[in-house]
Design a protein around this motif. Structure first.
Motif, PDB file in Angstrom:
ATOM      1  N   GLY A  93     -37.759 -20.731  10.420  1.00  0.00           N
ATOM      2  CA  GLY A  93     -37.765 -19.938  11.646  1.00  0.00           C
ATOM      3  C   GLY A  93     -37.200 -18.538  11.485  1.00  0.00           C
ATOM      4  N   GLY A  94     -36.765 -18.207  10.296  1.00  0.00           N
ATOM      5  CA  GLY A  94     -36.100 -16.929  10.078  1.00  0.00           C
ATOM      6  C   GLY A  94     -36.999 -15.709  10.102  1.00  0.00           C
ATOM      7  N   ILE A  95     -38.316 -15.922  10.176  1.00  0.00           N
ATOM      8  CA  ILE A  95     -39.227 -14.771  10.171  1.00  0.00           C
ATOM      9  C   ILE A  95     -39.930 -14.580  11.522  1.00  0.00           C
ATOM     10  N   VAL A 135     -43.511  -6.820  11.868  1.00  0.00           N
ATOM     11  CA  VAL A 135     -44.850  -6.822  11.266  1.00  0.00           C
ATOM     12  C   VAL A 135     -45.613  -8.080  11.672  1.00  0.00           C
ATOM     13  N   LEU A 136     -44.924  -9.205  11.646  1.00  0.00           N
ATOM     14  CA  LEU A 136     -45.573 -10.468  11.979  1.00  0.00           C
ATOM     15  C   LEU A 136     -45.818 -10.599  13.478  1.00  0.00           C
ATOM     16  N   VAL A 137     -44.872 -10.126  14.274  1.00  0.00           N
ATOM     17  CA  VAL A 137     -45.035 -10.178  15.735  1.00  0.00           C
ATOM     18  C   VAL A 137     -46.253  -9.362  16.159  1.00  0.00           C
ATOM     19  N   SER A 157     -51.971  -9.147  17.906  1.00  0.00           N
ATOM     20  CA  SER A 157     -53.320  -8.603  17.739  1.00  0.00           C
ATOM     21  C   SER A 157     -54.361  -9.702  17.549  1.00  0.00           C
ATOM     22  N   LEU A 158     -53.922 -10.841  17.027  1.00  0.00           N
ATOM     23  CA  LEU A 158     -54.837 -11.958  16.767  1.00  0.00           C
ATOM     24  C   LEU A 158     -54.841 -12.994  17.895  1.00  0.00           C
ATOM     25  N   GLY A 159     -53.917 -12.836  18.838  1.00  0.00           N
ATOM     26  CA  GLY A 159     -53.807 -13.827  19.901  1.00  0.00           C
ATOM     27  C   GLY A 159     -53.279 -15.160  19.388  1.00  0.00           C
ATOM     28  N   ALA A 213     -45.918 -18.223  13.788  1.00  0.00           N
ATOM     29  CA  ALA A 213     -46.024 -19.408  12.924  1.00  0.00           C
ATOM     30  C   ALA A 213     -47.457 -19.624  12.469  1.00  0.00           C
ATOM     31  N   GLN A 214     -48.401 -19.494  13.365  1.00  0.00           N
ATOM     32  CA  GLN A 214     -49.803 -19.690  12.999  1.00  0.00           C
ATOM     33  C   GLN A 214     -50.260 -18.636  11.989  1.00  0.00           C
ATOM     34  N   VAL A 215     -49.846 -17.404  12.177  1.00  0.00           N
ATOM     35  CA  VAL A 215     -50.214 -16.331  11.248  1.00  0.00           C
ATOM     36  C   VAL A 215     -49.670 -16.618   9.853  1.00  0.00           C
TER      37      VAL A 215
END
Length: 264
Positions: A183-185, A190-192, A197-199, A203-205
């Motif tokens: 859960g640390g990321i 960048v990930l958020v 953008s991908l909806g 975690a899924q990304v």
């Protein structure tokens, strides 16, 4: 081996883990990953039985992994430990059995025991966990069978590029534990931004990144909606720029123990 599995590290034995495994199977998971040291194999076994009944599937449709703990390493004890794990799970055999950590001066003898289990068709496949390149090099000096997989810590802060290249060359499939860095990321900008953008969720990304870059994953969750989300990965793709951006987050930083420096 299904590339997406349910991990149950630190999930309490009994109803908690049984319900998690049952829900995962009902939702379509076919790979369940546990270990002797997790002390939840009995609950996992109960969840497997309940999940199969609810999903209307048979044992041969599931892929069950467990691991040989450090205190059980050595030839004779490893054979006993395998029998004990299958008994706790209520299974005739495992689909995959791993040496959990490379215990110095013991893992080669443990591997010989796993090879014999495999030759006697008591286990479907054998592999290792938390092995660095030099551990594998030592193992392969005497091994008759090349490990099928190496399960190691891997996430955007520990991309494991060099190890992946080595495993690929040796035809050892990589599996990521702590694929979400525990859960640390989840708050990484960048990930958020990528997830928005991908909806999709962060975690899924990240789980999709693992799959697209050639890694199997075993994310853990006991929450019904998270179990579902973690498997909902097949209606989108990351482009090259997105994969590159995640790769560039590498800091060679672990959330778990260092395989070159552990004392348990």
């Amino acid at each position: 081996m299904p590339w997406l599995g349910l991990g149950v590290f630190q999930v309490e034995d009994g109803e908690t883990v049984a319900a998690s495994v049952e829900e995962a199977i009902v939702q379509g998971y076919r790979h369940i990953d546990t270990a002797a040291v997790y002390e939840n194999e009995e609950g996992v076994g109960e969840g497997i039985r309940r999940g199969m009944e609810r999903a209307g599937i048979t044992r041969d449709e599931l892929f069950i992994t467990s691991k040989l703990w450090n205190a059980d390493q050595g030839y004779e004890r490893a054979l006993e430990a395998y029998r004990e794990s299958t008994a706790r799970l209520g299974l005739d055999q495992l689909d995959l059995y791993l040496i959990h950590w490379p215990v110095e001066n013991k893992f080669t003898e443990s591997w010989r025991a796993l090879e014999d289990l495999y030759k006697e068709e008591k286990v479907g496949a054998i592999g290792v966990s938390n092995f660095q390149i030099h551990h594998l090099e030592t193992l392969l000096q005497t091994a008759e069978i090349v490990p099928a997989i190496n399960q190691v810590e891997r996430h955007p802060r520990l991309v494991q590029t060099e190890l992946f290249k080595y495993l690929t060359e040796k035809n050892i499939h990589p599996v990521a534990w702590a694929p979400l860095a525990q859960g640390g990321i989840f708050n990484e900008p960048v990930l958020v931004e990528m997830a928005e953008s991908l909806g999709k969720t962060v975690a899924q990304v990240v789980l999709k990144w693992h799959l697209q870059t050639g890694w199997a994953v075993i994310p853990k969750s006991v929450k019904k909606h998270r179990i579902y989300e973690n498997a909902d990965l097949y209606d989108f793709e990351l482009n090259e720029e997105q994969v590159k951006a995640i790769n560039e987050m590498d800091q060679h930083r672990r959330v778990g123990p260092d395989p070159d420096n552990f004392d348990f």
